[in-house]
Design a protein around this motif. Structure first.
Motif, PDB file in Angstrom:
ATOM      1  N   ASP A 138      37.611  40.220  42.691  1.00 41.83           N
ATOM      2  CA  ASP A 138      37.504  39.354  41.515  1.00 41.83           C
ATOM      3  C   ASP A 138      38.582  38.283  41.615  1.00 41.83           C
ATOM      4  O   ASP A 138      39.680  38.543  42.104  1.00 41.83           O
TER       5      ASP A 138
ATOM      6  N   SER B 103      42.770  41.174  37.202  1.00 44.45           N
ATOM      7  CA  SER B 103      41.852  42.219  37.651  1.00 44.45           C
ATOM      8  C   SER B 103      42.580  43.287  38.462  1.00 44.45           C
ATOM      9  O   SER B 103      42.178  44.461  38.452  1.00 44.45           O
TER      10      SER B 103
ATOM     11  N   PHE C  71      32.727  40.474  41.698  1.00 44.02           N
ATOM     12  CA  PHE C  71      32.947  40.055  40.303  1.00 44.02           C
ATOM     13  C   PHE C  71      33.352  41.291  39.492  1.00 44.02           C
ATOM     14  O   PHE C  71      32.790  41.592  38.440  1.00 44.02           O
ATOM     15  N   SER C  72      34.335  41.995  39.997  1.00 43.10           N
ATOM     16  CA  SER C  72      34.575  43.390  39.584  1.00 43.10           C
ATOM     17  C   SER C  72      35.263  43.552  38.237  1.00 43.10           C
ATOM     18  O   SER C  72      35.329  44.667  37.719  1.00 43.10           O
ATOM     19  N   TYR C  73      35.827  42.473  37.667  1.00 47.67           N
ATOM     20  CA  TYR C  73      36.464  42.538  36.349  1.00 47.67           C
ATOM     21  C   TYR C  73      37.552  43.606  36.346  1.00 47.67           C
ATOM     22  O   TYR C  73      38.569  43.449  37.033  1.00 47.67           O
TER      23      TYR C  73
END
Length: 398
Positions: free
Chosen positions: A251, A256, A229-231
């Protein structure tokens, strides 16, 4: 002159509000409040009409407004807002004086005396976040207070109260100098690119500042790091700068990829030496398991709620499963950085999700570090439920 309504507080809620609880919930009020206009001042009284507090009416999540004062004769005017903003700015004096950190929260809602409002600082620019139509009706007073107190380079705003639950698509510029984006800010000596006029998000979550520093300083050297969920890849940057041998950022959002490349670039990191995946995190878990991939460090920072075409993710229901999936691709002796910003449960409850996952996977663990909101995210005294951030660093023992 603002209209002032009188709201009668139920006996069970009088003590909480008297003792400092800042949110005015619908369940706490006896009389009908639906005809009150957003932005109206409200006087809270008990069943005998004795004064309790003064607040404003503004619908936000579970609340219908926020307490502003518990002094019956205190006026809610320009002087009131100027005092609150000035006190908040003075409280962050050491952040203003720190050269290696140029992005932080200046005003944190109810923690600084005005619920529904947050203000953030980015290298001289300010972003004001409005969480209800009610608080937005005070914008002239608050912008005047900010201009008089902080001498902003430029001001941007985010309106977060659209009735359909969607971000309002607008030009976020308010006043002062118009920024040239990306704007490069510093955080504990790391660089991050932000855009203050590009929708709901700026490009970095400021409440994770201490967590990124810990990851860089104590847990990354010589490690392989997976950032889920690294944005925009902020955790991946901190890991790479901490000496990680490889980072993998995953992500689902297509943007992203360019945003993560940008964050690596402003830190002088060759993004081609890092792995950036645009895909569903749960699909990546299955991919990694099939290919027998193992990571020394895994960062879990999912949104509280997310929906894709295939499934829905809810932190309160699905975090245990998330940790179980993570354990399958975490090296023995590895580390899981488990995080959530869900306000509906506390740290103790969050740890039960983690404990359940380890027990069901027949694994032992040790919590080696914990974090909640950093110092600039002031929370109301004696009400820990407003300290929404929960982060635990978990060492996998076997």
């Amino acid at each position: 002159m603002r209209y002032t309504a009188k709201l009668k507080v139920k006996p069970k809620s009088v003590k909480d509000i008297t003792n400092g609880y800042p949110l005015i919930s619908k369940d706490a009020i006896e009389n009908d409040e639906e005809k009150i206009e957003e932005g109206s001042l409200v006087q809270l009284v008990d069943s005998s009409n004795n004064y309790i507090a003064t607040g404003y009416y503004g619908i936000q999540n579970k609340g219908i407004g926020w307490v502003l004062s518990r002094k019956e004769k205190e006026k809610i005017d320009q002087t009131f807002f100027a005092k609150r903003v000035r006190e908040a700015v003075e409280k962050r004096a050491k952040f203003y004086a720190t050269e290696d950190t140029t992005a932080f929260r200046v005003f944190n809602g109810a923690g600084d005396g005005i619920g529904g409002l947050t203000i953030e600082f980015f290298a001289g620019f300010y972003v004001v976040n409005w969480y209800s139509e009610g608080i937005y009706s005070f914008r002239e007073e608050i912008y005047q207070a900010l201009n008089d107190t902080a001498d902003p380079r430029g001001v941007y705003e985010k309106l977060r109260f659209d009735k359909n639950g969607q971000y309002v698509d607008q030009d976020d510029y308010v006043s002062g100098e118009k920024g040239e984006f990306p704007l490069i800010v510093s955080e504990n000596g790391m660089s991050y690119a932000v855009d203050l006029n590009d929708g709901a998000m700026s490009g970095i979550f400021l409440d994770q500042r201490n967590v990124r520093k810990a990851l860089r300083d104590r847990y990354s050297e010589g490690k392989t790091v997976l950032n889920t969920f690294s944005y925009t890849g902020a955790f991946s940057v901190s890991a790479a700068l901490g000496g990680a041998t490889e980072t993998t950022s995953v992500d689902l959002a297509k943007r992203s990829l360019p945003k993560t490349i940008e964050q690596f670039a402003v830190n002088g990191i060759d993004y081609e030496s890092q792995d950036i995946k645009v895909m569903n995190v749960f699909d990546y878990f299955r991919y990694a398991e099939r290919h027998a991939l193992k990571f020394d460090v895994v960062v879990l920072d999912p949104p509280s709620f997310a929906r894709t075409k295939k499934k829905t993710f809810s932190t309160s229901k699905d975090y245990t499963k998330l940790v179980k999936n993570t354990l399958k691709i975490t090296s023995d002796g590895g580390l899981i950085v488990a995080s959530t910003n869900t306000a509906s449960f506390n740290m103790k409850k969050f740890k039960t999700f983690i404990d359940k996952a380890f027990k069901e996977m027949n694994k032992r663990y040790e919590i080696v570090e914990e974090h909640q909101l950093p110092e600039d995210f002031t929370v109301p005294h004696n009400f820990p439920e407003f300290n929404y951030l929960k982060v635990v660093f978990i060492k996998v023992l076997n």
